[in-house]
Write a protein that holds these residues in place. Structure first.
Motif, PDB file in Angstrom:
ATOM      1  N   LEU A  39     -12.476   1.998  -5.370  1.00 55.86           N
ATOM      2  CA  LEU A  39     -11.103   2.393  -4.586  1.00 55.86           C
ATOM      3  C   LEU A  39     -10.941   3.692  -4.668  1.00 55.86           C
ATOM      4  O   LEU A  39      -9.939   4.255  -5.205  1.00 55.86           O
ATOM      5  CB  LEU A  39     -10.172   1.407  -5.922  1.00 55.86           C
ATOM      6  N   SER A  40     -11.681   4.271  -3.829  1.00 54.68           N
ATOM      7  CA  SER A  40     -11.545   5.807  -3.589  1.00 54.68           C
ATOM      8  C   SER A  40     -10.090   5.906  -2.964  1.00 54.68           C
ATOM      9  O   SER A  40      -9.262   5.068  -2.640  1.00 54.68           O
ATOM     10  CB  SER A  40     -12.580   6.305  -2.680  1.00 54.68           C
ATOM     11  N   ASP A  41      -9.796   7.237  -2.690  1.00 57.92           N
ATOM     12  CA  ASP A  41      -8.368   7.753  -2.134  1.00 57.92           C
ATOM     13  C   ASP A  41      -8.234   7.103  -0.833  1.00 57.92           C
ATOM     14  O   ASP A  41      -7.375   6.509  -0.129  1.00 57.92           O
ATOM     15  CB  ASP A  41      -8.280   9.173  -2.170  1.00 57.92           C
ATOM     16  N   GLU A  42      -9.518   7.159  -0.131  1.00 54.23           N
ATOM     17  CA  GLU A  42      -9.274   6.708   1.407  1.00 54.23           C
ATOM     18  C   GLU A  42      -9.489   5.066   1.472  1.00 54.23           C
ATOM     19  O   GLU A  42      -8.667   4.541   2.455  1.00 54.23           O
ATOM     20  CB  GLU A  42     -10.697   7.225   2.223  1.00 54.23           C
ATOM     21  N   GLN A  43     -10.072   4.528   0.669  1.00 53.93           N
ATOM     22  CA  GLN A  43      -9.914   2.926   0.611  1.00 53.93           C
ATOM     23  C   GLN A  43      -8.546   2.569   0.174  1.00 53.93           C
ATOM     24  O   GLN A  43      -8.108   1.450   0.606  1.00 53.93           O
ATOM     25  CB  GLN A  43     -10.859   2.461  -0.316  1.00 53.93           C
ATOM     26  N   LEU A  44      -7.823   3.174  -0.794  1.00 49.69           N
ATOM     27  CA  LEU A  44      -6.576   3.068  -1.212  1.00 49.69           C
ATOM     28  C   LEU A  44      -5.607   2.980   0.058  1.00 49.69           C
ATOM     29  O   LEU A  44      -4.601   2.306  -0.189  1.00 49.69           O
ATOM     30  CB  LEU A  44      -6.130   3.750  -2.369  1.00 49.69           C
ATOM     31  N   GLY A  45      -5.809   3.995   0.650  1.00 50.22           N
ATOM     32  CA  GLY A  45      -5.187   4.271   1.765  1.00 50.22           C
ATOM     33  C   GLY A  45      -4.954   3.168   2.987  1.00 50.22           C
ATOM     34  O   GLY A  45      -4.063   2.898   3.708  1.00 50.22           O
ATOM     35  N   ASN A  46      -6.093   2.228   2.686  1.00 56.41           N
ATOM     36  CA  ASN A  46      -6.154   1.128   3.781  1.00 56.41           C
ATOM     37  C   ASN A  46      -5.735  -0.036   2.967  1.00 56.41           C
ATOM     38  O   ASN A  46      -5.735  -1.117   3.888  1.00 56.41           O
ATOM     39  CB  ASN A  46      -7.793   0.907   4.297  1.00 56.41           C
ATOM     40  N   LEU A  47      -5.438  -0.055   1.914  1.00 60.50           N
ATOM     41  CA  LEU A  47      -4.844  -1.454   1.389  1.00 60.50           C
ATOM     42  C   LEU A  47      -3.436  -1.664   1.607  1.00 60.50           C
ATOM     43  O   LEU A  47      -2.545  -0.997   1.677  1.00 60.50           O
ATOM     44  CB  LEU A  47      -5.033  -1.263  -0.349  1.00 60.50           C
ATOM     45  N   GLU A  48      -3.346  -3.121   1.885  1.00 63.51           N
ATOM     46  CA  GLU A  48      -1.850  -3.636   1.875  1.00 63.51           C
ATOM     47  C   GLU A  48      -1.014  -3.342   0.482  1.00 63.51           C
ATOM     48  O   GLU A  48      -1.640  -3.322  -0.408  1.00 63.51           O
ATOM     49  CB  GLU A  48      -1.944  -4.972   2.393  1.00 63.51           C
ATOM     50  N   TYR A  49       0.365  -3.441   0.776  1.00 63.05           N
ATOM     51  CA  TYR A  49       1.018  -3.439  -0.394  1.00 63.05           C
ATOM     52  C   TYR A  49       0.717  -4.429  -1.436  1.00 63.05           C
ATOM     53  O   TYR A  49       0.678  -4.292  -2.666  1.00 63.05           O
ATOM     54  CB  TYR A  49       2.509  -3.420   0.008  1.00 63.05           C
ATOM     55  N   ASN A  50       0.647  -5.688  -0.950  1.00 61.42           N
ATOM     56  CA  ASN A  50       0.461  -6.988  -1.888  1.00 61.42           C
ATOM     57  C   ASN A  50      -0.829  -6.768  -2.375  1.00 61.42           C
ATOM     58  O   ASN A  50      -1.082  -7.152  -3.687  1.00 61.42           O
ATOM     59  CB  ASN A  50       0.714  -8.206  -0.831  1.00 61.42           C
ATOM     60  N   ASP A  51      -2.023  -6.121  -1.665  1.00 59.09           N
ATOM     61  CA  ASP A  51      -3.209  -6.113  -2.183  1.00 59.09           C
ATOM     62  C   ASP A  51      -3.257  -5.182  -3.422  1.00 59.09           C
ATOM     63  O   ASP A  51      -3.861  -4.956  -4.485  1.00 59.09           O
ATOM     64  CB  ASP A  51      -4.199  -5.620  -1.162  1.00 59.09           C
ATOM     65  N   ILE A  52      -2.517  -3.824  -3.237  1.00 54.60           N
ATOM     66  CA  ILE A  52      -2.369  -2.945  -4.165  1.00 54.60           C
ATOM     67  C   ILE A  52      -1.731  -3.382  -5.480  1.00 54.60           C
ATOM     68  O   ILE A  52      -2.207  -3.488  -6.707  1.00 54.60           O
ATOM     69  CB  ILE A  52      -1.320  -1.691  -3.751  1.00 54.60           C
TER      70      ILE A  52
END
Length: 323
Positions: A39-52
């Motif tokens: 869960l790098s900064d780049e991967q976090l940026g691609n996650l949907e709200y519900n996934d977060i």
């Protein structure tokens, strides 16, 4: 005294058997590092709200579970410790009370011994002061200091040799100081007699701590000032006497000039005598001199002298004043 300390009390002590908590920190740290890397900064940026939100729930649940287990283990360890501390505190109370009683008795003996030592020190100082003809309370502030055990022989109420020698040195130093002080007072009084000055003010100055050399120096200054004032008064008196004498001489001269010739047999006044005629025929020539006068009596004396000149028809010219 009965010995209340036995082998059991001297040897008993709490025994702690350490427990072991098994947890594979190495594997745990690796798993955490893997989760973080996924869960790098780049991967976090691609996650949907519900996934977060799901990931938060997942990892927060894991952290809460670990902390709950920590609290459970902590309680298991803490409860025996709390119970042990409470029981030990209760059991130690009689022992502490016994120690307090023993300390109170020890302090009572120590205080009594300290009082005896203080009385002994006082007696030693007073005896030595009496021999040196000093006030018996001269060293009153030293009693407590010399009452300490280190100044006495063992458990005896007897001062060590070096302590007595130290006290002797103190008494001798005070004796010498007072002798010097008395000699200084005598010197001041003698100097005051020689200088014709009152001694008391200078003695009080010495009592206030001023060094003798400064006092003698001040006395000399005061003496010199008194001599100067006396000389000024004498000069003024001499000047005044000279002025009066001069006035008297001039008055006599004036009176003599007015005396007429008298017949010795008849008492008849002879109006015209030859010397008078000659004096009338030969008027005096004006005589002029330049003087610089100093009046010790000040301006008032100058005004008196000026009136004398004017009364005798003597002309004068002021070239300058106070020069």
């Amino acid at each position: 005294m009965k010995d209340v300390t036995n082998n059991f009390l001297e040897t008993i002590e709490p025994i702690y058997t350490p427990g072991k908590i098994n947890f594979d920190f190495e594997a745990f740290d690796k798993a955490i590092q893997k989760a973080v890397s996924e869960l790098s900064d780049e991967q976090l940026g691609n996650l949907e709200y519900n996934d977060i939100k799901k990931e938060i729930t997942r990892y927060k649940g894991l952290d809460d579970k670990l902390d709950a287990k920590r609290k459970e283990i902590s309680k298991i360890y803490k409860n025996p410790l709390t119970e042990f501390e409470n029981n030990l505190k209760k059991s130690r109370k009689p022992l502490r009370e016994l120690v307090d009683k023993l300390r109170a008795k020890r302090d009572e003996i120590d205080n009594h011994q300290a009082m005896l030592r203080a009385d002994h020190v006082r007696a030693v100082f007073e005896k030595k002061c009496n021999l040196a003809e000093l006030d018996k309370d001269t060293f009153k502030d030293k009693y407590d200091g010399y009452s300490l055990k280190k100044y006495f022989k063992g458990n005896k109420i007897e001062l060590k040799k070096e302590t007595i020698e130290e006290i002797d040195a103190l008494v001798l130093a005070e004796y010498d100081r007072l002798e010097e002080y008395k000699a200084n007072i005598d010197m001041i009084k003698e100097q005051a007699r020689d200088y014709e000055l009152p001694a008391d003010p200078y003695v009080r100055t010495l009592q206030n701590g001023t060094p003798l050399v400064e006092i003698l120096r001040e006395m000399k200054k005061d003496r010199d000032a008194a001599v100067e004032r006396k000389q000024q008064v004498e000069a003024k008196q001499q000047a005044e006497a000279a002025r009066l004498a001069e006035i008297e001489a001039m008055a006599k001269q004036a009176a003599n000039e007015e005396i007429k010739a008298v017949n010795a047999e008849t008492g008849e006044v002879i109006e015209d005598t030859k010397p008078v005629e000659e004096e009338a025929v030969k008027p005096s020539e004006p005589y002029k001199i330049n003087l610089s006068l100093t009046f010790a009596g000040g301006e008032k004396q100058w005004h008196q002298f000026a009136k004398l000149l004017e009364d005798n028809f003597i002309n004068y010219e002021i070239k300058g004043e106070n020069k």
